[in-house]
Structures are given as C-alpha cells and as structure tokens.
Write a protein that holds these residues in place. Sequence first.
Motif, PDB file in Angstrom:
ATOM      1  N   LEU A 165       0.842  -1.187   0.000  1.00  0.00           N
ATOM      2  CA  LEU A 165       0.000   0.000   0.000  1.00  0.00           C
ATOM      3  C   LEU A 165       0.878   1.238   0.000  1.00  0.00           C
ATOM      4  CD1 LEU A 165      -2.687  -0.973   2.686  1.00  0.00           C
ATOM      5  CD2 LEU A 165      -2.603  -1.541   0.241  1.00  0.00           C
ATOM      6  N   SER A 166       0.391   2.271  -0.676  1.00  0.00           N
ATOM      7  CA  SER A 166       1.098   3.549  -0.711  1.00  0.00           C
ATOM      8  C   SER A 166       0.177   4.654  -0.227  1.00  0.00           C
ATOM      9  CB  SER A 166       1.561   3.867  -2.138  1.00  0.00           C
ATOM     10  OG  SER A 166       2.433   2.882  -2.630  1.00  0.00           O
ATOM     11  N   CYS A 167       0.767   5.649   0.381  1.00  0.00           N
ATOM     12  CA  CYS A 167       0.023   6.830   0.816  1.00  0.00           C
ATOM     13  C   CYS A 167       0.844   8.051   0.444  1.00  0.00           C
ATOM     14  CB  CYS A 167      -0.227   6.797   2.312  1.00  0.00           C
ATOM     15  SG  CYS A 167      -0.962   8.321   2.973  1.00  0.00           S
ATOM     16  N   VAL A 168       0.322   8.828  -0.502  1.00  0.00           N
ATOM     17  CA  VAL A 168       0.991  10.062  -0.899  1.00  0.00           C
ATOM     18  C   VAL A 168       0.406  11.196  -0.085  1.00  0.00           C
ATOM     19  CG1 VAL A 168       1.472  11.627  -2.784  1.00  0.00           C
ATOM     20  CG2 VAL A 168       1.371   9.171  -3.219  1.00  0.00           C
TER      21      VAL A 168
ATOM     22  N   LYS B 129       9.666  11.586  -1.749  1.00  0.00           N
ATOM     23  CA  LYS B 129       8.444  11.401  -2.540  1.00  0.00           C
ATOM     24  C   LYS B 129       7.183  11.696  -1.728  1.00  0.00           C
ATOM     25  CE  LYS B 129      10.382   7.864  -5.600  1.00  0.00           C
ATOM     26  NZ  LYS B 129      10.227   6.481  -6.126  1.00  0.00           N
ATOM     27  N   ASN B 130       7.362  12.101  -0.469  1.00  0.00           N
ATOM     28  CA  ASN B 130       6.206  12.346   0.413  1.00  0.00           C
ATOM     29  C   ASN B 130       5.259  11.146   0.429  1.00  0.00           C
ATOM     30  OD1 ASN B 130       7.031  14.981   1.112  1.00  0.00           O
ATOM     31  ND2 ASN B 130       6.157  15.770  -0.789  1.00  0.00           N
ATOM     32  N   THR B 131       5.833   9.975   0.451  1.00  0.00           N
ATOM     33  CA  THR B 131       5.045   8.755   0.342  1.00  0.00           C
ATOM     34  C   THR B 131       5.411   7.780   1.451  1.00  0.00           C
ATOM     35  OG1 THR B 131       4.915   9.008  -2.062  1.00  0.00           O
ATOM     36  CG2 THR B 131       4.410   6.837  -1.163  1.00  0.00           C
ATOM     37  N   MET B 132       4.379   7.188   2.025  1.00  0.00           N
ATOM     38  CA  MET B 132       4.533   6.161   3.041  1.00  0.00           C
ATOM     39  C   MET B 132       4.038   4.852   2.456  1.00  0.00           C
ATOM     40  SD  MET B 132       2.726   5.950   6.788  1.00  0.00           S
ATOM     41  CE  MET B 132       1.104   6.039   6.063  1.00  0.00           C
TER      42      MET B 132
END
Length: 117
Positions: A20-23, A73-76
């Motif tokens: 899963l990705s969270c921007v 990338k400001n992504t978790m």
Amino acid sequence: QVQLVESGGDSVQAGGSLRLSCVASGNTGNCMGWFRQTPGKEREGVAAINSDGTTSLAGSVKGRFTISKDNAKNTMYLQMNSLKPEDTAMYYCAAGGYCSEGYPHYWGQGTQVTVSS
C-alpha cells in the motif's frame, strides 16, 4: 491543508503480498501510519512511523508487515506479506500529531484489501 491519498489495495489469495502507498501533501506532523477497519468493528492501528524513522507494528502483523517512508516522494508504504483472510479490511492512511500523543489528525479515504483463503 493535509491530503492523504492511498493506493495499492487489491484482492489476493492467502499467503500473497501487497504494498500500500500513501501520498501526502501538506504538513503531516511527526507521525504517520496505517489503520484498518472491517464492518461492525472499530478502526485499529496497524503500523506507525515517526519522523525519526522509529516504527511500531501491531502484534497481529509483526513479522509480516513493514512500514516505511520515502520523504523525497512524500510517500509512506505498508508492505504486507504472508497475508491472511483476517487481514481483509479497509486500510486507511493517517497522519498528524506525535505517535505517542494526539495522533492522528488526518485521514485518507481508504483502500480495500481482500484476502481469500
């Protein structure tokens, strides 16, 4: 204004993997993480990561899930391996506050994970 946009949810068979990705946009504070919820149950914390990289995982996912963050990338991310049917849930990205207090302030819209046996 903080916005969190999740992606990566899917339907998989037990034993499979998903990421899963969270921007994130805006000031997300010191803590970010993932929660999950199934119908009729309370939302539960799955994993969290602090601004210094410290992570925490719920006991039910330790050894199977990994949380990480790419600040450039400001992504978790939530890497989920050895998935089980009981992992089936809507997964929400969360952010804001400190992991020890006040977290979270912001929520994403959620991404569905379905694990079949």
